[in-house]
Design an enzyme around this catalytic site. Structure first.
Site, PDB file in Angstrom:
ATOM      1  N   GLY A  44     -36.634 -15.080   6.118  1.00  0.00           N
ATOM      2  CA  GLY A  44     -35.751 -15.036   5.070  1.00  0.00           C
ATOM      3  C   GLY A  44     -34.767 -16.967   5.574  1.00  0.00           C
ATOM      4  O   GLY A  44     -34.904 -17.189   6.350  1.00  0.00           O
ATOM      5  N   GLN A  49     -28.442 -22.932   4.769  1.00  0.00           N
ATOM      6  CA  GLN A  49     -29.228 -23.108   5.437  1.00  0.00           C
ATOM      7  C   GLN A  49     -29.552 -24.503   5.354  1.00  0.00           C
ATOM      8  O   GLN A  49     -29.951 -25.935   6.499  1.00  0.00           O
ATOM      9  CB  GLN A  49     -30.075 -22.112   6.363  1.00  0.00           C
ATOM     10  CG  GLN A  49     -29.418 -20.492   6.414  1.00  0.00           C
ATOM     11  CD  GLN A  49     -30.196 -19.550   6.956  1.00  0.00           C
ATOM     12  OE1 GLN A  49     -30.543 -19.108   6.284  1.00  0.00           O
ATOM     13  NE2 GLN A  49     -30.880 -19.904   8.333  1.00  0.00           N
ATOM     14  N   CYS A  92     -31.987 -15.274  13.374  1.00  0.00           N
ATOM     15  CA  CYS A  92     -31.032 -16.211  12.076  1.00  0.00           C
ATOM     16  C   CYS A  92     -32.307 -17.888  12.226  1.00  0.00           C
ATOM     17  O   CYS A  92     -31.664 -18.120  13.711  1.00  0.00           O
ATOM     18  CB  CYS A  92     -29.965 -15.775  12.212  1.00  0.00           C
ATOM     19  SG  CYS A  92     -29.131 -17.571  10.683  1.00  0.00           S
ATOM     20  N   LEU A  93     -32.695 -17.986  11.443  1.00  0.00           N
ATOM     21  CA  LEU A  93     -33.069 -19.557  11.935  1.00  0.00           C
ATOM     22  C   LEU A  93     -31.849 -20.505  12.448  1.00  0.00           C
ATOM     23  O   LEU A  93     -32.281 -22.268  12.944  1.00  0.00           O
ATOM     24  CB  LEU A  93     -33.886 -20.188  10.336  1.00  0.00           C
ATOM     25  CG  LEU A  93     -35.189 -19.234  10.045  1.00  0.00           C
ATOM     26  CD1 LEU A  93     -35.861 -19.634   8.915  1.00  0.00           C
ATOM     27  CD2 LEU A  93     -36.523 -19.175  11.634  1.00  0.00           C
ATOM     28  N   HIS A 134     -28.457  -9.989   5.571  1.00  0.00           N
ATOM     29  CA  HIS A 134     -28.379 -10.737   5.895  1.00  0.00           C
ATOM     30  C   HIS A 134     -28.233 -12.162   5.134  1.00  0.00           C
ATOM     31  O   HIS A 134     -27.184 -13.493   5.400  1.00  0.00           O
ATOM     32  CB  HIS A 134     -29.507 -11.286   7.200  1.00  0.00           C
ATOM     33  CG  HIS A 134     -29.335 -12.563   7.870  1.00  0.00           C
ATOM     34  ND1 HIS A 134     -29.149 -11.730   9.243  1.00  0.00           N
ATOM     35  CD2 HIS A 134     -29.807 -13.374   7.660  1.00  0.00           C
ATOM     36  CE1 HIS A 134     -29.591 -13.110  10.132  1.00  0.00           C
ATOM     37  NE2 HIS A 134     -29.408 -13.845   9.440  1.00  0.00           N
ATOM     38  N   GLU A 135     -28.859 -12.646   4.473  1.00  0.00           N
ATOM     39  CA  GLU A 135     -28.821 -13.824   3.652  1.00  0.00           C
ATOM     40  C   GLU A 135     -27.749 -13.560   2.084  1.00  0.00           C
ATOM     41  O   GLU A 135     -27.309 -15.125   1.646  1.00  0.00           O
ATOM     42  CB  GLU A 135     -30.322 -13.811   2.552  1.00  0.00           C
ATOM     43  CG  GLU A 135     -31.985 -13.495   3.463  1.00  0.00           C
ATOM     44  CD  GLU A 135     -31.786 -14.712   4.598  1.00  0.00           C
ATOM     45  OE1 GLU A 135     -31.264 -15.593   4.426  1.00  0.00           O
ATOM     46  OE2 GLU A 135     -32.395 -14.346   5.637  1.00  0.00           O
ATOM     47  N   HIS A 138     -24.764 -15.296   3.643  1.00  0.00           N
ATOM     48  CA  HIS A 138     -25.098 -16.361   4.647  1.00  0.00           C
ATOM     49  C   HIS A 138     -24.609 -17.817   3.116  1.00  0.00           C
ATOM     50  O   HIS A 138     -24.329 -18.200   3.488  1.00  0.00           O
ATOM     51  CB  HIS A 138     -26.427 -17.213   4.342  1.00  0.00           C
ATOM     52  CG  HIS A 138     -27.028 -16.810   5.608  1.00  0.00           C
ATOM     53  ND1 HIS A 138     -26.495 -17.952   6.642  1.00  0.00           N
ATOM     54  CD2 HIS A 138     -28.518 -16.484   6.335  1.00  0.00           C
ATOM     55  CE1 HIS A 138     -27.343 -17.361   8.137  1.00  0.00           C
ATOM     56  NE2 HIS A 138     -28.430 -16.848   7.512  1.00  0.00           N
TER      57      HIS A 138
HETATM   58 ZN    ZN Z   1     -29.940 -16.109   9.011  1.00  0.00          ZN
END
Ligand code: ZN
Length: 195
Positions: A44, A49, A92-93, A134-135, A138
């Site tokens: 995701g 991000q 998380c990226l 999670h997203e 964000h």
């Molecule tokens: Zn993340």
């Protein structure tokens, strides 16, 4: 050219703006976000991000670009129902190689718009429910590290400091502008929202 920005880039704390126009530029951003997500081996990726202050995230819980039928796009997402809770590991990226256990609803119902601006709702559980939560966090400027237990926060403290140090050094090298300038750019993009 978008790129995934690391913590503590101010975009990651930015409360993003809803999208109201569904044009070719939006589709181009989504395409690019999927590309970056696959390249980084994620499942995701939220617009925050990639330093875009828009309420948008992409998801493919298979993480497999050969499986485009599993690609989902959520615009202006809103979780309308949460059922039960489960604690499981997340990454998380924006925090490469950092993992921690987070309580989330086990099952959620989410309402969003698709790329054409049409509303839809989906129910998801387990990994997909976790990824959606999670997203959605964000795009509100919230991060999974906020949700760790006090003990786990202590345990990852050094790694988080490492991210902070690396980002400040990248700013000093001129790879990123200073925080004030980055925030000004985000405000500027948000005021021109929709994309
Ligand atoms: Zn993340």
């Amino acid at each position: 050219m978008l790129k995934i920005v690391p913590y503590p880039h101010p975009a990651l704390r930015y409360p993003s703006k809803p999208i109201t126009q569904f044009n070719g530029e939006l589709k181009e951003i989504v395409r690019e976000m999927f590309g970056l997500m696959y390249e980084a081996r994620g499942i995701g990726l939220a617009a925050n991000q990639v330093a875009l202050p828009y309420q948008l995230f992409v998801l493919n819980i298979t993480g497999d670009k050969e499986s485009p039928e599993d690609e989902l796009v959520f615009i202006n997402p809103e979780i309308v129902k949460r059922t039960s809770t489960a604690r499981d590991e997340e990454g998380c990226l924006s925090f490469p190689e950092l993992y921690g256990k987070v309580f989330r609803a086990k099952r959620v119902r989410v309402r969003a718009l698709d790329l054409e601006g049409n509303p839809f709702e989906v129910e998801a559980d387990d990994l997909m429910a976790r990824a959606i939560q999670h997203e959605t966090d964000h795009v509100r400027g919230r991060l999974f590290i906020d949700l760790l237990s006090p003990l786990d926060k202590l345990a990852i403290g050094k790694k988080v400091q490492g991210f902070e140090k690396a980002f400040r050094e990248a700013q000093e090298r001129g790879e990123y502008a200073g925080d004030d300038e980055l925030r000004r750019q985000l405000d500027d993009l948000a005021s021109r929202s929709p994309v």
